[in-house]
Design a protein around this motif. Structure first.
Motif, PDB file in Angstrom:
ATOM      1  N   ILE A 125      53.080  17.338-119.226  1.00  0.00           N
ATOM      2  CA  ILE A 125      51.883  16.995-119.988  1.00  0.00           C
ATOM      3  C   ILE A 125      52.168  17.192-121.475  1.00  0.00           C
ATOM      4  N   LEU A 126      51.919  16.145-122.262  1.00  0.00           N
ATOM      5  CA  LEU A 126      52.113  16.199-123.701  1.00  0.00           C
ATOM      6  C   LEU A 126      50.753  16.237-124.379  1.00  0.00           C
ATOM      7  N   CYS A 127      50.611  17.146-125.341  1.00  0.00           N
ATOM      8  CA  CYS A 127      49.331  17.309-126.022  1.00  0.00           C
ATOM      9  C   CYS A 127      49.584  17.790-127.447  1.00  0.00           C
ATOM     10  N   VAL A 128      48.889  17.190-128.416  1.00  0.00           N
ATOM     11  CA  VAL A 128      49.003  17.613-129.813  1.00  0.00           C
ATOM     12  C   VAL A 128      47.752  18.388-130.192  1.00  0.00           C
ATOM     13  N   VAL A 129      47.946  19.574-130.775  1.00  0.00           N
ATOM     14  CA  VAL A 129      46.817  20.450-131.090  1.00  0.00           C
ATOM     15  C   VAL A 129      46.976  21.045-132.477  1.00  0.00           C
ATOM     16  N   GLU A 130      45.867  21.535-133.031  1.00  0.00           N
ATOM     17  CA  GLU A 130      45.919  22.266-134.291  1.00  0.00           C
ATOM     18  C   GLU A 130      46.487  23.668-134.043  1.00  0.00           C
ATOM     19  N   GLN A 131      46.858  24.326-135.150  1.00  0.00           N
ATOM     20  CA  GLN A 131      47.477  25.649-135.054  1.00  0.00           C
ATOM     21  C   GLN A 131      46.598  26.634-134.284  1.00  0.00           C
ATOM     22  N   SER A 132      45.323  26.703-134.651  1.00  0.00           N
ATOM     23  CA  SER A 132      44.415  27.653-133.991  1.00  0.00           C
ATOM     24  C   SER A 132      44.230  27.307-132.520  1.00  0.00           C
ATOM     25  N   GLU A 133      44.190  26.006-132.218  1.00  0.00           N
ATOM     26  CA  GLU A 133      44.047  25.572-130.829  1.00  0.00           C
ATOM     27  C   GLU A 133      45.287  25.927-130.019  1.00  0.00           C
ATOM     28  N   ALA A 134      46.458  25.859-130.668  1.00  0.00           N
ATOM     29  CA  ALA A 134      47.712  26.196-129.980  1.00  0.00           C
ATOM     30  C   ALA A 134      47.714  27.657-129.554  1.00  0.00           C
ATOM     31  N   ILE A 135      47.231  28.523-130.431  1.00  0.00           N
ATOM     32  CA  ILE A 135      47.177  29.960-130.122  1.00  0.00           C
ATOM     33  C   ILE A 135      46.240  30.221-128.940  1.00  0.00           C
ATOM     34  N   TYR A 136      45.074  29.546-128.981  1.00  0.00           N
ATOM     35  CA  TYR A 136      44.097  29.724-127.905  1.00  0.00           C
ATOM     36  C   TYR A 136      44.620  29.148-126.593  1.00  0.00           C
ATOM     37  N   LEU A 137      45.254  27.963-126.660  1.00  0.00           N
ATOM     38  CA  LEU A 137      45.785  27.332-125.456  1.00  0.00           C
ATOM     39  C   LEU A 137      46.885  28.192-124.825  1.00  0.00           C
ATOM     40  N   LYS A 138      47.716  28.783-125.645  1.00  0.00           N
ATOM     41  CA  LYS A 138      48.773  29.667-125.143  1.00  0.00           C
ATOM     42  C   LYS A 138      48.163  30.832-124.361  1.00  0.00           C
ATOM     43  N   LYS A 139      47.124  31.424-124.911  1.00  0.00           N
ATOM     44  CA  LYS A 139      46.458  32.557-124.266  1.00  0.00           C
ATOM     45  C   LYS A 139      45.863  32.143-122.910  1.00  0.00           C
ATOM     46  N   ILE A 140      45.163  30.984-122.885  1.00  0.00           N
ATOM     47  CA  ILE A 140      44.531  30.520-121.654  1.00  0.00           C
ATOM     48  C   ILE A 140      45.570  30.187-120.582  1.00  0.00           C
ATOM     49  N   LEU A 141      46.650  29.520-120.967  1.00  0.00           N
ATOM     50  CA  LEU A 141      47.693  29.143-120.009  1.00  0.00           C
ATOM     51  C   LEU A 141      48.373  30.380-119.422  1.00  0.00           C
ATOM     52  N   GLN A 142      48.593  31.387-120.259  1.00  0.00           N
ATOM     53  CA  GLN A 142      49.217  32.615-119.767  1.00  0.00           C
ATOM     54  C   GLN A 142      48.320  33.326-118.765  1.00  0.00           C
ATOM     55  N   GLU A 143      47.012  33.214-118.958  1.00  0.00           N
ATOM     56  CA  GLU A 143      46.060  33.865-118.067  1.00  0.00           C
ATOM     57  C   GLU A 143      45.837  33.082-116.774  1.00  0.00           C
ATOM     58  N   GLN A 144      45.689  31.740-116.894  1.00  0.00           N
ATOM     59  CA  GLN A 144      45.284  30.945-115.745  1.00  0.00           C
ATOM     60  C   GLN A 144      46.426  30.193-115.064  1.00  0.00           C
ATOM     61  N   GLU A 145      47.449  29.812-115.800  1.00  0.00           N
ATOM     62  CA  GLU A 145      48.570  29.067-115.212  1.00  0.00           C
ATOM     63  C   GLU A 145      49.904  29.651-115.684  1.00  0.00           C
ATOM     64  N   PRO A 146      50.183  30.889-115.338  1.00  0.00           N
ATOM     65  CA  PRO A 146      51.406  31.545-115.829  1.00  0.00           C
ATOM     66  C   PRO A 146      52.697  30.929-115.289  1.00  0.00           C
ATOM     67  N   SER A 147      52.614  30.150-114.236  1.00  0.00           N
ATOM     68  CA  SER A 147      53.826  29.557-113.654  1.00  0.00           C
ATOM     69  C   SER A 147      54.269  28.286-114.385  1.00  0.00           C
ATOM     70  N   SER A 148      53.401  27.755-115.262  1.00  0.00           N
ATOM     71  CA  SER A 148      53.738  26.534-115.993  1.00  0.00           C
ATOM     72  C   SER A 148      54.797  26.836-117.055  1.00  0.00           C
ATOM     73  N   PHE A 149      55.689  25.857-117.288  1.00  0.00           N
ATOM     74  CA  PHE A 149      56.724  25.982-118.312  1.00  0.00           C
ATOM     75  C   PHE A 149      56.188  25.295-119.572  1.00  0.00           C
ATOM     76  N   VAL A 150      56.025  26.056-120.657  1.00  0.00           N
ATOM     77  CA  VAL A 150      55.339  25.553-121.849  1.00  0.00           C
ATOM     78  C   VAL A 150      56.248  25.640-123.070  1.00  0.00           C
ATOM     79  N   ILE A 151      56.276  24.552-123.843  1.00  0.00           N
ATOM     80  CA  ILE A 151      57.059  24.508-125.087  1.00  0.00           C
ATOM     81  C   ILE A 151      56.127  24.105-126.216  1.00  0.00           C
TER      82      ILE A 151
END
Length: 289
Positions: free
Chosen positions: A240-266
């Protein structure tokens, strides 16, 4: 020509003039007082000023005009009106502002801040579709008749000026000139690309729907899905490719770590974003057809 294209063309000329003004100011305020011969015609004029006290504005005009005519003759339409404006405006600004003295003679400060201001100026000129002429014409001629790239051709021409500075001035000032050239090149890229604090997020996951729901509900961004195969497991996954603002990137990182920790994220830095949600309005609900 409609009013929009006419305004766009006028704006380009304004950008060329404004950028050339910054280049001229950078030379008088930072480079000349610090004796920084940072390549190009400006570097040559610095060397001639330090050696013979020749007026830098006259030297640059005297060298630039024949180089412009050479470029016009050999390169044709690549050298146009906006290049002529940039070619003439830089020495004009240098001549008009030659009395400016902010008592800054430290080579490091001159190299860094002069490089920054010239980079901003040249970046604006290039975005306006112009050029300040000078040794850029020589570099483009070299590129046309040799197998050298544009960047290497320009580096070669600037390198000759810096090498001359090492003999005429001293090695230390020549090294400061190299710093200035490097800073200028980086700032030009920054200005031309309009580097923004946006991130490209690449998420490789087996839980496509869950991640898609997080992106849509939590940060309200669009996304692109690409089917892929794991190189080790050979199992089908979704990227999945997604472009986000800096603040959104920080929030998305937090949510993914909490809800989908098995996903590989770059998370990758993005330079210039064109499209819905960035350079144009977002689609909302019924806007999508």
């Amino acid at each position: 020509m409609n009013s929009t294209s006419r305004f766009s063309r006028i704006w380009e000329y304004i950008m060329v003039i404004f950028g050339a003004t910054l280049v001229g100011l950078a030379y008088n305020i930072f480079l000349l007082p610090a004796k920084i011969a940072a390549g190009g015609v400006s570097g040559v004029s610095t060397l001639l000023y330090e050696s013979f006290q020749w007026n830098p504005a006259l030297v640059q005009a005297t060298i630039n005009i024949p180089l412009f005519l050479l470029g016009l003759w050999i390169l044709g339409k690549d050298f146009g009106v906006k290049t002529l404006i940039g070619t003439l405006f830089v020495p004009l600004v240098i001549w008009l502002t030659q009395g400016i003295d902010i008592n800054l003679h430290e080579p490091m400060l001159g190299a860094i801040y002069g490089g920054i201001l010239i980079g901003v100026g040249l970046g604006i000129v290039y975005r306006g579709g112009g050029s300040t002429g000078g040794t850029a014409a020589i570099a483009q001629v070299l590129k046309k008749y040799t197998s050298l790239s544009s960047g290497f051709s320009q580096l070669l021409v600037d390198g000759i000026v810096v090498l001359a500075a090492a003999f005429i001035l001293n090695l230390e000032l020549a090294l400061f000139a190299l710093i200035s050239i490097y800073v200028t090149s980086k700032v030009i890229d920054f200005v031309q690309l309009q580097t923004s604090p946006t991130k490209l997020v690449m998420i490789i996951t087996e839980k496509e729907e869950e991640v898609q729901q997080i992106i849509r509900d939590e940060i309200d961004r669009g996304l692109t899905k690409v089917k892929s195969l794991g190189g080790y497991t050979n199992l089908e996954k979704t990227m999945i490719l997604c472009v986000v603002e800096q603040s959104e990137a920080i929030y998305l990182k937090k949510i993914l770590q909490e809800q989908e920790p098995s996903s590989f994220v770059i998370f990758l830095n993005a330079s210039e974003i064109l499209g819905r949600g960035f350079s144009m309005d977002k689609f909302h609900g019924t806007n999508i057809k």
